[in-house]
Design a protein around this motif. Structure first.
Motif, PDB file in Angstrom:
ATOM      1  N   SER A   1       0.826  -1.209   0.000  1.00 19.52           N
ATOM      2  CA  SER A   1       0.000   0.000   0.000  1.00 19.52           C
ATOM      3  C   SER A   1       0.856   1.253   0.000  1.00 19.52           C
ATOM      4  O   SER A   1       0.384   2.340  -0.352  1.00 19.52           O
ATOM      5  CB  SER A   1      -0.933  -0.001   1.218  1.00 19.52           C
ATOM      6  OG  SER A   1      -0.178   0.008   2.420  1.00 19.52           O
TER       7      SER A   1
ATOM      8  N   GLU B   1      -8.502 -12.083  -4.692  1.00 21.66           N
ATOM      9  CA  GLU B   1      -9.804 -11.905  -4.057  1.00 21.66           C
ATOM     10  C   GLU B   1      -9.717 -11.052  -2.801  1.00 21.66           C
ATOM     11  O   GLU B   1     -10.765 -10.703  -2.224  1.00 21.66           O
ATOM     12  CB  GLU B   1     -10.402 -13.274  -3.719  1.00 21.66           C
ATOM     13  CG  GLU B   1     -10.718 -14.118  -4.956  1.00 21.66           C
ATOM     14  CD  GLU B   1     -11.091 -15.540  -4.610  1.00 21.66           C
ATOM     15  OE1 GLU B   1     -10.956 -15.911  -3.416  1.00 21.66           O
ATOM     16  OE2 GLU B   1     -11.502 -16.289  -5.524  1.00 21.66           O
ATOM     17  N   ASP B   2      -8.510 -10.715  -2.380  1.00 25.18           N
ATOM     18  CA  ASP B   2      -8.314  -9.936  -1.160  1.00 25.18           C
ATOM     19  C   ASP B   2      -8.619  -8.461  -1.431  1.00 25.18           C
ATOM     20  O   ASP B   2      -8.151  -7.889  -2.425  1.00 25.18           O
ATOM     21  CB  ASP B   2      -6.867 -10.096  -0.676  1.00 25.18           C
ATOM     22  CG  ASP B   2      -6.662  -9.567   0.729  1.00 25.18           C
ATOM     23  OD1 ASP B   2      -6.787  -8.345   0.917  1.00 25.18           O
ATOM     24  OD2 ASP B   2      -6.353 -10.363   1.619  1.00 25.18           O
ATOM     25  N   GLU B   3      -9.406  -7.843  -0.542  1.00 26.19           N
ATOM     26  CA  GLU B   3      -9.765  -6.436  -0.719  1.00 26.19           C
ATOM     27  C   GLU B   3      -8.539  -5.533  -0.685  1.00 26.19           C
ATOM     28  O   GLU B   3      -8.488  -4.496  -1.359  1.00 26.19           O
ATOM     29  CB  GLU B   3     -10.752  -6.016   0.379  1.00 26.19           C
ATOM     30  CG  GLU B   3     -12.126  -6.647   0.245  1.00 26.19           C
ATOM     31  CD  GLU B   3     -12.812  -6.242  -1.061  1.00 26.19           C
ATOM     32  OE1 GLU B   3     -12.566  -5.111  -1.537  1.00 26.19           O
ATOM     33  OE2 GLU B   3     -13.588  -7.045  -1.598  1.00 26.19           O
ATOM     34  N   GLY B   4      -7.534  -5.926   0.101  1.00 23.77           N
ATOM     35  CA  GLY B   4      -6.314  -5.134   0.152  1.00 23.77           C
ATOM     36  C   GLY B   4      -5.601  -5.083  -1.185  1.00 23.77           C
ATOM     37  O   GLY B   4      -5.095  -4.032  -1.598  1.00 23.77           O
ATOM     38  N   TRP B   5      -5.566  -6.215  -1.880  1.00 28.63           N
ATOM     39  CA  TRP B   5      -4.953  -6.251  -3.209  1.00 28.63           C
ATOM     40  C   TRP B   5      -5.786  -5.440  -4.199  1.00 28.63           C
ATOM     41  O   TRP B   5      -5.257  -4.651  -4.969  1.00 28.63           O
ATOM     42  CB  TRP B   5      -4.816  -7.696  -3.681  1.00 28.63           C
ATOM     43  CG  TRP B   5      -4.335  -7.836  -5.101  1.00 28.63           C
ATOM     44  CD1 TRP B   5      -5.094  -8.027  -6.206  1.00 28.63           C
ATOM     45  CD2 TRP B   5      -2.971  -7.766  -5.566  1.00 28.63           C
ATOM     46  NE1 TRP B   5      -4.315  -8.091  -7.344  1.00 28.63           N
ATOM     47  CE2 TRP B   5      -3.006  -7.931  -6.971  1.00 28.63           C
ATOM     48  CE3 TRP B   5      -1.742  -7.584  -4.932  1.00 28.63           C
ATOM     49  CZ2 TRP B   5      -1.843  -7.930  -7.740  1.00 28.63           C
ATOM     50  CZ3 TRP B   5      -0.587  -7.580  -5.704  1.00 28.63           C
ATOM     51  CH2 TRP B   5      -0.635  -7.739  -7.088  1.00 28.63           C
ATOM     52  N   ARG B   6      -7.086  -5.627  -4.161  1.00 29.78           N
ATOM     53  CA  ARG B   6      -7.959  -4.919  -5.097  1.00 29.78           C
ATOM     54  C   ARG B   6      -7.895  -3.407  -4.911  1.00 29.78           C
ATOM     55  O   ARG B   6      -8.127  -2.645  -5.847  1.00 29.78           O
ATOM     56  CB  ARG B   6      -9.403  -5.382  -4.908  1.00 29.78           C
ATOM     57  CG  ARG B   6      -9.669  -6.818  -5.338  1.00 29.78           C
ATOM     58  CD  ARG B   6     -11.121  -7.171  -5.116  1.00 29.78           C
ATOM     59  NE  ARG B   6     -11.437  -8.500  -5.580  1.00 29.78           N
ATOM     60  CZ  ARG B   6     -12.653  -9.053  -5.502  1.00 29.78           C
ATOM     61  NH1 ARG B   6     -13.649  -8.345  -4.976  1.00 29.78           N
ATOM     62  NH2 ARG B   6     -12.861 -10.266  -5.942  1.00 29.78           N
ATOM     63  N   GLY B   7      -7.562  -2.987  -3.698  1.00 30.14           N
ATOM     64  CA  GLY B   7      -7.521  -1.557  -3.430  1.00 30.14           C
ATOM     65  C   GLY B   7      -6.235  -0.883  -3.850  1.00 30.14           C
ATOM     66  O   GLY B   7      -6.153   0.359  -3.838  1.00 30.14           O
TER      67      GLY B   7
ATOM     68  N   ARG C   1      -6.276  -1.251  -9.389  1.00 26.54           N
ATOM     69  CA  ARG C   1      -7.489  -0.514  -9.784  1.00 26.54           C
ATOM     70  C   ARG C   1      -7.367   0.055 -11.186  1.00 26.54           C
ATOM     71  O   ARG C   1      -8.342   0.089 -11.939  1.00 26.54           O
ATOM     72  CB  ARG C   1      -7.772   0.629  -8.794  1.00 26.54           C
ATOM     73  CG  ARG C   1      -8.070   0.192  -7.371  1.00 26.54           C
ATOM     74  CD  ARG C   1      -8.743   1.334  -6.581  1.00 26.54           C
ATOM     75  NE  ARG C   1      -8.128   2.629  -6.796  1.00 26.54           N
ATOM     76  CZ  ARG C   1      -7.137   3.130  -6.072  1.00 26.54           C
ATOM     77  NH1 ARG C   1      -6.627   2.401  -5.071  1.00 26.54           N
ATOM     78  NH2 ARG C   1      -6.642   4.332  -6.316  1.00 26.54           N
TER      79      ARG C   1
END
Length: 540
Positions: free
Chosen positions: A461, A488-494, A499
């Motif tokens: 991040s 599938e992890d929200e941290g990766w997607r964010g 993005r």
């Protein structure tokens, strides 16, 4: 490449029929894959290896195609090596057994077969269940359970004998034998299917599963192997050789030879006259750009099956990971020179090798890949070839650099590696193609990382806002599962590069590879092509 020992299978039948056999040791061997590990044994008894998972098994320097359910029979005196640099778990059973004479009337028979007299590899799916039962009872030590051990062992032997005695029902093997004997003819897949009594699709699928290559690939491999032998031994013209091994024309033969071997026939013949021993497999990355195929080399490295498919037939002296084994093999082979890595050969061992032939030890961690190539070329007196290769590489790098900067712009690059259940940042030394040859800017997270460093998702991040990811994911199941979980992890997607769809994905090899092992000219040439395709084609 599946190892084949050209000894009649009747030898194995005689071993199993003409003597009593007693199981004397049962062991379950597991490699977690967390580190590079090898085990090498010089056998004093017969050994049956049963592979629970796809495994790395090398017998006398020759790799075996060891898939799940493979049974490998080895003889006393042979060297067997297992393990390797794999992140995937590997498990296998070792069943060691002895033989003795059945009766007094057999006293005149020689039941002690020589090394390499066993048929090495069969696929018996039931072997895993039976070996598991044998291992369970073996550890209980009661008399009844020890009887069950021997009963299970003989059940396994019965299945092995069935395989040996009923090879005529093995359709892929029949097709392979037909190719081996009729490679000079215009044999077709349809004809092989008709001879085997199965459909074209069934035969092609079975052959690929059994041997890891298509029928056409194997036919080409056999023809080229015989062509190389004729080139070295016969004195025939290229046109005559092409005709003798089944190619329809000299021009087609030259084109196939250059495509598959990577070297023109004339250059191959000229460079094969020198017996070069590559003591460690990374040396291949400096020899092949010089169009030198080693006379002696390890054939168990991880470079997919490409090297084995193209060059294993040229390696007349297989080497392994044991000083004594390699020294004996090289002393017998009498190479003109030996090239190795200073990090894998001790000074004492280098002195012993120097008694066999002149030795060059490349300073693997203290010099870059260009220096390795130039030192190898100087040692072999091939400086012009090295200079020409480097010039072609620089021209290609300049061309790719101009085009790739128009796509990447001022974005910084972070290279991530997914191996097993771990994610890593690969540093500047590991990715010189990107940061030096193509002049891309490294992300700040890469500061102070030379080769690689494990990284947690939270740390990403803090990546530069103006950043893109190049992600390499190993092909083994654990790595693929972890990569799926990561996506599938929200941290990766964010993460901003995710993005903005600035993640460039390339597949990695299932082996667990340390980046410094890729410190070679050949790897960098291939990596340059991968990066070009990865980024330019993705944005086209």
């Amino acid at each position: 490449m599946t190892a084949q020992i050209n000894i009649p299978d009747q030898n194995s039948v005689d071993l199993l029929n003409n003597a009593w056999l007693k199981l004397v040791q049962v062991e379950k061997v597991k490699y977690s894959g967390q580190e590079w590990s090898f085990r090498k044994d010089r056998l004093i008894r017969y050994r049956m290896v049963i592979c629970i998972d796809p495994c790395r098994v090398i017998v006398d320097g020759i790799p075996i195609s060891a898939v799940t359910g493979t049974v490998i029979l080895c003889c006393p005196g042979q060297w067997i090596e297992t393990g390797g640099p794999s992140k995937a778990e590997q498990a296998m059973y070792f069943l060691d057994f002895e033989q003795g004479l059945l009766s007094a009337e057999d006293a005149g028979k020689d039941t002690n077969t020589k090394p390499n007299s066993c048929k090495l590899e069969y696929r018996i799916p039931a072997s895993i269940r039976i070996a598991g039962m044998i291992h369970l009872y073996w550890e209980r030590f009661t008399t009844a359970d020890q009887m069950r051990v021997q009963a299970g062992f003989y059940e396994l032997l019965a299945l092995l004998i069935e395989k040996i005695e009923h090879r005529d029902t093995d359709m892929p093997e029949l097709a392979k034998q037909e190719i081996d004997s009729r490679y000079k003819e215009g044999i077709t897949v349809d004809e092989l299917a008709s001879l085997s009594g199965v459909s074209r699709y069934h035969l092609m699928r079975g052959f690929k599963e059994r041997y890891g290559k298509s029928i056409v690939e194997y036919l080409t491999e056999v023809r080229l192997r015989h062509a190389k032998k004729l080139m070295l031994e016969s004195g025939l013209s290229v046109d005559e050789i092409a005709d003798r091994v089944g190619f329809r024309s000299e021009s087609y033969f030259r084109a196939v030879f250059k495509k598959e071997v990577g070297i023109a026939p004339a250059v191959y013949l000229r460079n094969r006259k020198r017996r070069v021993a590559a003591y460690s497999w990374p040396i291949l990355g400096s020899l092949l750009p010089l169009q030198v195929i080693p006379y002696a080399a390890p054939v168990d490295h991880y470079w997919t099956n490409e090297f084995n498919r193209k060059y294993s037939g040229d390696i007349e002296v297989p080497l392994g990971h044991h000083y004594d084994f390699n020294r004996r093999a090289l002393r017998k082979a009498k190479p003109d020179c030996i090239i190795g890595l200073d990090s894998t050969i001790s000074p004492d061992e280098a002195a012993r090798l120097g008694e066999i032939a002149p030795v060059l030890l490349l300073p693997w961690m203290d010099a870059d890949w260009r220096q390795h190539l130039l030192m190898t070329a100087d040692f072999l007196q091939m400086n012009e070839a090295a200079a020409a290769w480097l010039e072609r590489y620089e021209q290609k790098a300049r061309s790719v650099r101009e085009r790739i900067h128009s796509v990447v712009g001022d974005k910084k690059v972070l290279v991530l590696k997914v191996a097993g259940e771990e994610m890593q940042i690969w540093g500047r030394k590991a990715m010189t193609v990107l940061y030096d040859d193509l002049g891309l800017a490294p992300a700040s997270l890469m500061n102070q990382i030379d080769w690689y460093e494990a990284v947690e998702l939270e740390r990403l991040s803090g990546c530069d806002e103006n950043c893109l990811f190049v992600v390499s994911v190993n092909e083994d199941l654990r790595s693929q599962a972890y990569w799926k979980q990561l996506q599938e992890d929200e941290g990766w997607r964010g993460l901003r590069p995710v993005r903005e769809n600035k993640v460039y994905l390339q597949s990695g090899h299932p082996a667990w590879v340390y980046p410094w092992l890729e410190n070679s000219a050949l790897y960098h040439e291939r990596q340059l092509a991968r990066v070009e395709h990865l980024i330019l084609c993705a944005d086209s």
